[in-house]
Write an enzyme that holds these catalytic residues in place. Sequence first.
Site, PDB file in Angstrom:
ATOM      1  N   LYS A 103      45.580  69.308  59.662  1.00 59.53           N
ATOM      2  CA  LYS A 103      44.072  68.910  58.742  1.00 59.53           C
ATOM      3  C   LYS A 103      44.682  68.573  57.464  1.00 59.53           C
ATOM      4  O   LYS A 103      45.887  69.044  56.803  1.00 59.53           O
ATOM      5  CB  LYS A 103      43.455  70.165  58.321  1.00 59.53           C
ATOM      6  CG  LYS A 103      42.489  70.299  59.810  1.00 59.53           C
ATOM      7  CD  LYS A 103      41.197  71.201  59.652  1.00 59.53           C
ATOM      8  CE  LYS A 103      40.506  71.197  61.033  1.00 59.53           C
ATOM      9  NZ  LYS A 103      39.408  72.330  61.036  1.00 59.53           N
ATOM     10  N   ARG A 147      43.460  77.019  66.981  1.00 63.28           N
ATOM     11  CA  ARG A 147      42.989  75.740  67.795  1.00 63.28           C
ATOM     12  C   ARG A 147      43.917  74.833  67.313  1.00 63.28           C
ATOM     13  O   ARG A 147      44.123  74.471  66.102  1.00 63.28           O
ATOM     14  CB  ARG A 147      41.737  75.507  67.169  1.00 63.28           C
ATOM     15  CG  ARG A 147      40.758  74.018  67.744  1.00 63.28           C
ATOM     16  CD  ARG A 147      39.584  73.968  67.354  1.00 63.28           C
ATOM     17  NE  ARG A 147      39.324  72.665  67.679  1.00 63.28           N
ATOM     18  CZ  ARG A 147      39.318  71.571  67.245  1.00 63.28           C
ATOM     19  NH1 ARG A 147      40.225  71.547  65.982  1.00 63.28           N
ATOM     20  NH2 ARG A 147      38.734  70.335  67.795  1.00 63.28           N
TER      21      ARG A 147
HETATM   22  C1  YH5 Z   1      38.050  74.161  63.355  1.00 62.52           C
HETATM   23  O1  YH5 Z   1      38.629  74.310  62.463  1.00 62.52           O
HETATM   24  N1  YH5 Z   1      37.954  71.683  63.723  1.00 62.52           N
HETATM   25  S1  YH5 Z   1      37.377  69.010  64.541  1.00 62.52           S
HETATM   26  C2  YH5 Z   1      40.641  66.409  60.387  1.00 62.52           C
HETATM   27  C3  YH5 Z   1      42.099  66.262  60.717  1.00 62.52           C
HETATM   28  C4  YH5 Z   1      42.608  66.951  61.734  1.00 62.52           C
HETATM   29  C5  YH5 Z   1      41.994  67.889  62.583  1.00 62.52           C
HETATM   30  C6  YH5 Z   1      42.449  64.956  58.704  1.00 62.52           C
HETATM   31  N2  YH5 Z   1      36.722  71.652  65.577  1.00 62.52           N
HETATM   32  C7  YH5 Z   1      37.569  73.172  63.998  1.00 62.52           C
HETATM   33  O2  YH5 Z   1      40.395  69.297  64.232  1.00 62.52           O
HETATM   34  N3  YH5 Z   1      36.404  73.903  66.037  1.00 62.52           N
HETATM   35  C8  YH5 Z   1      37.260  70.850  64.576  1.00 62.52           C
HETATM   36  O3  YH5 Z   1      43.057  65.772  59.959  1.00 62.52           O
HETATM   37  C9  YH5 Z   1      36.892  72.825  65.024  1.00 62.52           C
HETATM   38  N4  YH5 Z   1      37.249  75.427  64.104  1.00 62.52           N
HETATM   39  C10 YH5 Z   1      36.489  75.239  65.244  1.00 62.52           C
HETATM   40  N5  YH5 Z   1      36.043  76.345  65.788  1.00 62.52           N
HETATM   41  C11 YH5 Z   1      38.480  68.722  62.976  1.00 62.52           C
HETATM   42  C12 YH5 Z   1      39.816  68.655  63.227  1.00 62.52           C
HETATM   43  C13 YH5 Z   1      40.572  67.956  62.428  1.00 62.52           C
HETATM   44  C14 YH5 Z   1      39.948  67.379  61.338  1.00 62.52           C
END
Ligand code: YH5
Length: 264
Positions: free
Chosen positions: A203, A237
């Site tokens: 993230k 996760r």
């Molecule tokens: C979460 O924290 N996150 S989807 C932006 C990125 C990289 C990854 C800019 N679903 C979560 O993974 N479910 C997502 O780079 C989730 N907790 C739970 N429970 C977003 C994501 C991501 C976004």
Amino acid sequence: MGVLNVTPDSFSDGGRFATPTDALKRAEQIFEEGADVLDVGGESTRPGAAEIPWEEELRRLGPVVEVMAARGFPVSVDTSRPEVMRAVIDMGAVIINDVRALRLPGALDVAAASDVGVCLMHMQGTPATMQVAPEYRDVLVEVSDFLRERAQTCEAAGISRDRIVLDPGFGFGKTPDHNLRLLRHFSDIAGMGWPVMAGLSRKSLLGHIVGRPVTDRQSASVTAALIAVERGAVVVRVHDIAATRDALLLWRVVNDKELGFDEH
Ligand code: YH5
């Protein structure tokens, strides 16, 4: 928890797993790399992403959920829509991971009528607008209050405490400073009385700190997972499963005096 995106426009992996064959191959790998549970998502929560009908979400998710659950693998589904929840629960999914914390009409009832685990995540606003100007009086208090209210609402609806996991929702309507404050005080959230999970993998908070693009954040992601576990997370996760598994295994063997070299 290993992440599998079956969206064509994923943030973190660019939609590399948008066909059922590719998705299934990656799902198998995720368990080979050492994940305990697979988290499959078919709705893009990317800021500004268009909403898709639930039928389209289920069309993306269904094949991989159905096959992996039938093979006996623990499958979590990242969804907010009650129609999708009902369908994937029937296919054998064991966790509903809802970034909207079961707030869409009908979602709480579907979860309560089943025996799945639920992950309740905090998000300020909606994916369309959440990163425009996130604002809190006190992010820690507001996130904690929200999660406590959702957990209590779930319990009142008949979802027992042992089925609930809370998640502060890193990156969902939060600035880098908000995210950093939540991570610094993660132990407070972990001490609320429910198990807690963390999603920090790849993230932008990590990008802000280490100054690397999303494709080059593995070391920061592994470290973030370890920090979260050290502060009480029971689930992380993650995208980089093997690397995270090694770090957490080393941490656990060193910290657990009962464990020898081969006893994990
Ligand atoms: C979460 O924290 N996150 S989807 C932006 C990125 C990289 C990854 C800019 N679903 C979560 O993974 N479910 C997502 O780079 C989730 N907790 C739970 N429970 C977003 C994501 C991501 C976004």
